[in-house]
Motif scaffolding. Structure first.
Motif, PDB file in Angstrom:
ATOM      1  N   HIS A 162      -7.614  -0.575   0.601  1.00  0.00           N
ATOM      2  CA  HIS A 162      -6.205  -0.984   1.333  1.00  0.00           C
ATOM      3  C   HIS A 162      -6.405  -2.372   1.849  1.00  0.00           C
ATOM      4  N   THR A 181       0.645   5.725  -0.193  1.00  0.00           N
ATOM      5  CA  THR A 181       0.099   6.685  -0.195  1.00  0.00           C
ATOM      6  C   THR A 181       0.323   7.916  -1.065  1.00  0.00           C
ATOM      7  N   GLU A 218      -4.587  -6.591   2.104  1.00  0.00           N
ATOM      8  CA  GLU A 218      -4.115  -7.377   3.422  1.00  0.00           C
ATOM      9  C   GLU A 218      -4.085  -8.711   3.086  1.00  0.00           C
ATOM     10  N   ILE A 245       0.897  -1.296  -0.185  1.00  0.00           N
ATOM     11  CA  ILE A 245      -0.024  -0.105   0.029  1.00  0.00           C
ATOM     12  C   ILE A 245       0.927   1.146  -0.017  1.00  0.00           C
TER      13      ILE A 245
END
Length: 213
Positions: free
Chosen positions: A145, A111, A149, A109
């Motif tokens: 997101h 940002t 996982e 992930i």
């Protein structure tokens, strides 16, 4: 019988009654606690079984959906697997394959936007790249997101100038959606993750460039 002996006998009998009552109380408490524990254990087992059955059912449904065609997925023809050191002018936004940098983007992930040429190399390794509008609401970003996982080959990053709020991309395949809640997204991930038709499917999506959040 003497008065003393009579008192001793009465005391002994009274003690015996008290001990007997204590014993019965202890047994009742033990049975009660044991019953409660048993009920809790059964409830826990039942709840766990319910969750596992539900997860198995959802996984089975996802597999069945992934085996079929996904509405809205665009397919792109053969593209070069060559490595280059220059910036590539890709015809799709985001790119779905083609020439790319020799270094791949570490999956995970992000940002901030990632470099196209690195992300495309990750696609060659079988990754699914989920891009989203940088202004996408926080709850929708969190939902994207969540798709990454536990997955070693999913890459999530913002991407300015997308043709739709959320775009899922695998090498040669792309799905544009209006929301992170689109039910087709997890199906897309399941269908195209580690596509066995790719020559480098299963190659590392770590030890490359970038530091996932």
């Amino acid at each position: 019988m003497s008065t003393t002996s009579k008192r001793d006998d009465e005391r002994a009998a009274r003690l015996a009654r008290i001990r007997a009552e204590q014993s019965r109380t202890t047994r009742r408490r033990t049975w009660l606690v044991g019953g409660i524990v048993g009920v809790l254990v059964l409830a826990l087992i039942s709840a766990t079984a319910f969750v596992l059955v539900g997860e198995a059912r959802r996984a089975s449904q996802l597999e069945a959906q992934a085996a079929a065609e996904i509405e809205g997925v665009e397919t792109f023809g053969e593209m070069s697997f060559d490595h280059v050191e220059t910036q590539v002018d890709y015809p799709q936004t985001p790119p779905v394959g083609g020439e790319h940098n020799a270094a791949w983007q570490n999956c995970g992930i992000y940002t901030d936007p990632v470099v196209n040429e690195h992300a495309v190399h990750s696609l060659e390794h079988g990754a699914v790249w989920i891009t989203h509008d940088p202004e996408l609401p926080a709850d929708e970003v969190a939902a994207l997101h969540a798709l990454a996982e536990g997955e070693s080959y999913v890459l999530v990053s913002p991407f300015p100038g997308l043709p739709s709020p959320v775009v899922a991309t695998a090498w040669g395949f792309q799905l544009q959606t209006d929301s992170a809640d689109d039910d087709r997204l997890p199906v897309f991930v399941r269908k195209y993750l580690l596509n066995p038709e790719l020559p480098e499917a299963g190659a590392l999506c770590s030890n490359g460039v970038g530091t996932p959040a």
